[in-house]
Design an enzyme around this catalytic site. Sequence first.
Site, PDB file in Angstrom:
ATOM      1  N   ASN A   7       0.817  -1.221   0.000  1.00 33.85           N
ATOM      2  CA  ASN A   7       0.000   0.000   0.000  1.00 33.85           C
ATOM      3  C   ASN A   7       0.850   1.270   0.000  1.00 33.85           C
ATOM      4  OD1 ASN A   7      -2.408   1.738   1.061  1.00 33.85           O
ATOM      5  ND2 ASN A   7      -0.903   1.847   2.718  1.00 33.85           N
ATOM      6  N   SER A  66      -3.452   0.160  -6.134  1.00 35.87           N
ATOM      7  CA  SER A  66      -3.244   1.020  -7.292  1.00 35.87           C
ATOM      8  C   SER A  66      -4.086   2.281  -7.091  1.00 35.87           C
ATOM      9  CB  SER A  66      -3.632   0.254  -8.560  1.00 35.87           C
ATOM     10  OG  SER A  66      -3.532   1.069  -9.675  1.00 35.87           O
ATOM     11  N   TYR A  89       2.334  10.439 -11.027  1.00 37.97           N
ATOM     12  CA  TYR A  89       1.561   9.557 -10.142  1.00 37.97           C
ATOM     13  C   TYR A  89       0.707   8.571 -10.937  1.00 37.97           C
ATOM     14  CZ  TYR A  89      -1.710   8.081  -6.494  1.00 37.97           C
ATOM     15  OH  TYR A  89      -2.470   7.331  -5.637  1.00 37.97           O
ATOM     16  N   LYS A 112       0.978   4.389 -11.322  1.00 41.00           N
ATOM     17  CA  LYS A 112      -0.078   3.438 -10.954  1.00 41.00           C
ATOM     18  C   LYS A 112      -0.487   2.587 -12.161  1.00 41.00           C
ATOM     19  CE  LYS A 112      -0.593   4.456  -6.558  1.00 41.00           C
ATOM     20  NZ  LYS A 112      -0.300   3.502  -5.496  1.00 41.00           N
ATOM     21  N   VAL A 164      -9.630   9.143  -1.270  1.00 41.55           N
ATOM     22  CA  VAL A 164      -9.801   8.782   0.135  1.00 41.55           C
ATOM     23  C   VAL A 164      -9.212   9.924   0.970  1.00 41.55           C
ATOM     24  CG1 VAL A 164      -9.348   7.031   1.897  1.00 41.55           C
ATOM     25  CG2 VAL A 164      -9.482   6.345  -0.516  1.00 41.55           C
TER      26      VAL A 164
END
Length: 250
Positions: free
Chosen positions: A85, A136, A150, A154, A183
Amino acid sequence: MIVGKVVWVTGASSGIGLALVERLLGWGNTVIASARNLGSLESLTVPLASKLHLLPCDIGDADSMRAASAAMETLTEHLDIAILNAGICEYVDLPRLDSESVARVFNVNMVGTSRCVEIALPLLEKSPAGVLAGISSLSSVVPFPRAEAYGASKAALDYFFDALAIDLHDSPVTVSVIRPGFVATPLTDKNDFDMPAIVQPERAVREILWAIESRKRWHAFPKRLAWTLNLMAMCKPFWRRILAPRMRKA
Ligand SMILES: NC(=O)c1ccc[n+]([C@@H]2O[C@H](COP(=O)([O-])OP(=O)(O)OC[C@H]3O[C@@H](n4cnc5c(N)ncnc54)[C@H](OP(=O)(O)O)[C@@H]3O)[C@@H](O)[C@H]2O)c1
């Protein structure tokens, strides 16, 4: 519910990773937690802490990961689940494209994750049904503004895990790739744009652990955002010309 397993969580000091560690410990699992600074885990209560092992490491540094590999051997002989993670996000501010920033992001998100797989895989293969879970991002579905580093890291991670899943077809290890939307964590706290359908870390934990338990090859959340972005991936000109420019920094 995941119970009685040995789980390695990277990026465990904050955000999604920290919430995963708390939930997995609460359910009675043994958790090996990694990040560079694990001070945030010292405040966990003693009953939980007895099943928590700290494995500090910098996944962006090969020497640090060699030391982590040796330390891992002293902690456990096998892993049931590895949740890879740890990750960083750096945005691009054109007209200056900083290739060092691109290298930093790839070194952690892509190469760093591969260093973790190198450690995790032999240990997962000692479990009757190991799960290798990669975190991801929905940013890999369509190109987001300023996410040249970024989002590309991913997307590379998606390919990496896809290829691994093919090569591990005959092994007891399942590969699961989870693509969260936005998130609310320290990573997104610094974002200066609207984040549609943002969810709390607790929701992310629920989705990630459900995907692992259900051995999902792919899981994306929240669903409505995932569907919209997948639709946009099929209508790239509309996404590129109309919607994506609206997400640029004000
Ligand atoms: N938040 C979102 O909206 C979102 C959306 C999609 C995907 N994700 C992904 O979810 C994962 C977790 O993100 P988050 O939002 O929880 O971010 P976060 O709160 O910033 O946590 C990132 C974690 O990664 C660790 N980390 C960073 N660089 C590291 C390194 N070189 N070596 C070891 N550990 C390192 C950090 O710990 P230390 O700094 O102590 O090392 C921290 O524990 C990331 O892969 C991110 O890309 C997040």
